[in-house]
Design an enzyme around this catalytic site. Sequence first.
Site, mmCIF file in Angstrom:
data_model
loop_
_atom_site.group_PDB
_atom_site.id
_atom_site.type_symbol
_atom_site.label_atom_id
_atom_site.label_comp_id
_atom_site.label_asym_id
_atom_site.label_seq_id
_atom_site.Cartn_x
_atom_site.Cartn_y
_atom_site.Cartn_z
ATOM 1 N N HIS A 72 -86.093 -85.779 3.793
ATOM 2 C CA HIS A 72 -86.429 -85.963 2.374
ATOM 3 C C HIS A 72 -85.733 -84.936 1.485
ATOM 4 O O HIS A 72 -85.523 -85.198 0.301
ATOM 5 C CB HIS A 72 -87.945 -85.917 2.170
ATOM 6 C CG HIS A 72 -88.635 -87.168 2.605
ATOM 7 N ND1 HIS A 72 -89.840 -87.598 2.089
ATOM 8 C CD2 HIS A 72 -88.282 -88.116 3.514
ATOM 9 C CE1 HIS A 72 -90.194 -88.747 2.667
ATOM 10 N NE2 HIS A 72 -89.275 -89.061 3.543
ATOM 11 N N ASP A 73 -85.384 -83.788 2.027
ATOM 12 C CA ASP A 73 -84.574 -82.844 1.253
ATOM 13 C C ASP A 73 -83.145 -83.368 1.105
ATOM 14 O O ASP A 73 -82.603 -83.427 0.003
ATOM 15 C CB ASP A 73 -84.571 -81.457 1.921
ATOM 16 C CG ASP A 73 -83.731 -80.466 1.126
ATOM 17 O OD1 ASP A 73 -83.754 -80.543 -0.124
ATOM 18 O OD2 ASP A 73 -83.050 -79.615 1.737
ATOM 19 N N VAL A 76 -81.987 -86.121 -1.476
ATOM 20 C CA VAL A 76 -82.117 -85.873 -2.914
ATOM 21 C C VAL A 76 -81.219 -84.699 -3.286
ATOM 22 O O VAL A 76 -81.497 -83.562 -2.899
ATOM 23 C CB VAL A 76 -83.590 -85.593 -3.286
ATOM 24 C CG1 VAL A 76 -83.737 -85.395 -4.795
ATOM 25 C CG2 VAL A 76 -84.482 -86.744 -2.813
ATOM 26 N N ASP A 80 -80.365 -79.016 0.025
ATOM 27 C CA ASP A 80 -80.319 -77.829 -0.827
ATOM 28 C C ASP A 80 -81.703 -77.222 -1.036
ATOM 29 O O ASP A 80 -81.899 -76.427 -1.961
ATOM 30 C CB ASP A 80 -79.715 -78.195 -2.194
ATOM 31 C CG ASP A 80 -80.549 -79.260 -2.905
ATOM 32 O OD1 ASP A 80 -81.537 -79.767 -2.299
ATOM 33 O OD2 ASP A 80 -80.236 -79.596 -4.063
ATOM 34 N N ASN A 100 -93.227 -88.707 -1.333
ATOM 35 C CA ASN A 100 -93.676 -87.393 -0.841
ATOM 36 C C ASN A 100 -95.156 -87.131 -1.084
ATOM 37 O O ASN A 100 -95.824 -86.491 -0.263
ATOM 38 C CB ASN A 100 -92.876 -86.281 -1.538
ATOM 39 C CG ASN A 100 -91.402 -86.316 -1.170
ATOM 40 O OD1 ASN A 100 -91.048 -86.745 -0.064
ATOM 41 N ND2 ASN A 100 -90.545 -85.878 -2.082
ATOM 42 N N HIS A 207 -88.939 -91.802 14.190
ATOM 43 C CA HIS A 207 -90.289 -92.378 14.177
ATOM 44 C C HIS A 207 -90.873 -92.528 15.585
ATOM 45 O O HIS A 207 -91.878 -93.203 15.754
ATOM 46 C CB HIS A 207 -90.298 -93.709 13.417
ATOM 47 C CG HIS A 207 -90.158 -93.523 11.931
ATOM 48 N ND1 HIS A 207 -90.145 -94.571 11.035
ATOM 49 C CD2 HIS A 207 -90.024 -92.405 11.175
ATOM 50 C CE1 HIS A 207 -90.012 -94.099 9.809
ATOM 51 N NE2 HIS A 207 -89.921 -92.785 9.861
ATOM 52 N N THR A 208 -90.284 -91.898 16.545
ATOM 53 C CA THR A 208 -90.908 -91.774 17.859
ATOM 54 C C THR A 208 -91.931 -90.634 17.872
ATOM 55 O O THR A 208 -92.630 -90.419 18.860
ATOM 56 C CB THR A 208 -89.846 -91.549 18.960
ATOM 57 O OG1 THR A 208 -90.490 -91.547 20.228
ATOM 58 C CG2 THR A 208 -89.120 -90.217 18.794
ATOM 59 N N THR A 257 -96.607 -92.194 22.667
ATOM 60 C CA THR A 257 -96.473 -90.737 22.796
ATOM 61 C C THR A 257 -95.992 -90.127 21.476
ATOM 62 O O THR A 257 -94.830 -89.741 21.360
ATOM 63 C CB THR A 257 -95.459 -90.391 23.908
ATOM 64 O OG1 THR A 257 -94.279 -91.177 23.678
ATOM 65 C CG2 THR A 257 -95.998 -90.654 25.296
#
Length: 334
Positions: A72-73, A76, A80, A100, A207-208, A257
């Site tokens: 997510h950093d 955008v 940074d 977020n 997404h595991t 798991t």
Amino acid sequence: MATTRACAAARLGNILLLVIAALLAGSSSAQLSTGFYSSSCPGVYDAVKSVMQSAIATEQRMGASILRLFFHDCFVQGCDASLLLDDTASFQGEKMATPNNGSVRGFEVIDAVKSAVEKVCPGVVSCADILAIAARDSVVIVSSLYRFSLLKIHHDVKVGRRDSTAASFSGANNNIPPPTSGLSNLTSLFAAQGLSQKDMVALSGAHTIGQARCTSFRAHVYNDTNIDGAFARTRQSACPRTSGSGDNNLAPLDLQTPTVFENNHYKNLACKKGLLHSDQELFNGGSTDAQVQSYVSSQSAFFADFVTGMIKMGDITPLTGSSGEIRKNCRRTN
Ligand code: HEM
Ligand SMILES: *[C@@H]1O[C@H](CO)[C@@H](O)[C@H](O)[C@H]1NC(C)=O
Ligand SMILES: *[C@@H]1O[C@H](CO)[C@@H](O)[C@H](O)[C@H]1NC(C)=O
Ligand SMILES: *[C@@H]1O[C@H](CO)[C@@H](O)[C@H](O)[C@H]1NC(C)=O
């Protein structure tokens, strides 16, 4: 028919011990390098690793949460550390943007890593690099919990990023894909960051590990048809149909798991047990099915492509040279 075969293959894959991973570093960028801190702060790696190890020992989900922060950093205005900036009365950061708000977590862990790094070499290492190293370490730590751990996922992380002095609320809303996205929208949002569809499918293997809130998967488990019926009913039982109630109830992204990093995410997709609509879009009769299949049968192929994707994602428009700054506190500009 294809799905049934794929799902059977996935189950078979579950009981096979797969091949050793050969991990290759991706293409090099002109700006970042693996040796950037080799004389200015050689201790940074041990400092980050020890804080991450204890954070994950305290709460296993934390590896997932930190990995997601890195994604997510980077989406955008590049990697940074813009995501790490807190809102103030006069400054709107990214933390409250829709992708977020109520779901990003782990900022105290990043603060703890930053403090540990500042003790070793004050004022040298950016928060953006700290996040990149912490995300790499998270994957290494949780993948080593894999019980057939002949397989290792490790890469030297490229560093030399500097920290932004601004953030973008609208960038967070516009660039990060929502879980309602279809394949073509997912593909274009990754393409906008210079990432291929192949990178996207490999990076989605993240997404595991980790958890999602009911609000992120409600429509998929109640309204979609490309989902295993029994799995949908199980997830419905902890996610009320009416929005507002139970919105924050959690379910694991990988039903088997959720604290171990392996290729189970793709096995779930092959069995129509993706938790998010966007997850199942990667195996829904379209152009990415074959790649999902290839990771079902080869964990080493997944690991190699995931590493390539992480390096490419880490290269998204970094601030280097004299741009930006080295923040003293990751939550605010100097
Ligand atoms: C392909 C597009 C993607 C979409 C639409 C997506 C969407 C989501 C959503 C909706 C959640 C659950 C949020 C919540 O309800 O609290 C989630 C969790 C997560 N995502 Fe993604 N994601 C994508 C790609 C990625 C990538 C590329 C990574 C990292 C490389 C990643 C890492 C994670 C992790 C680790 C979690 C669990 C976090 C935790 O447990 O704290 N995701 N994602
Ligand atoms: C963030 O979430 C909280 C709690 O759900 C909500 O009250 C607030 O309005 C949200 N903020 C934004 C900017 O959407
Ligand atoms: C996909 O993108 C189009 C064009 O930007 C947009 O109108 C549409 O709402 C998006 N769909 C989803 C499910 O995100
Ligand atoms: C399912 O779809 C119907 C019809 O579009 C809609 O009214 C309803 O709100 C949806 N339910 C959920 C849980 O998304």
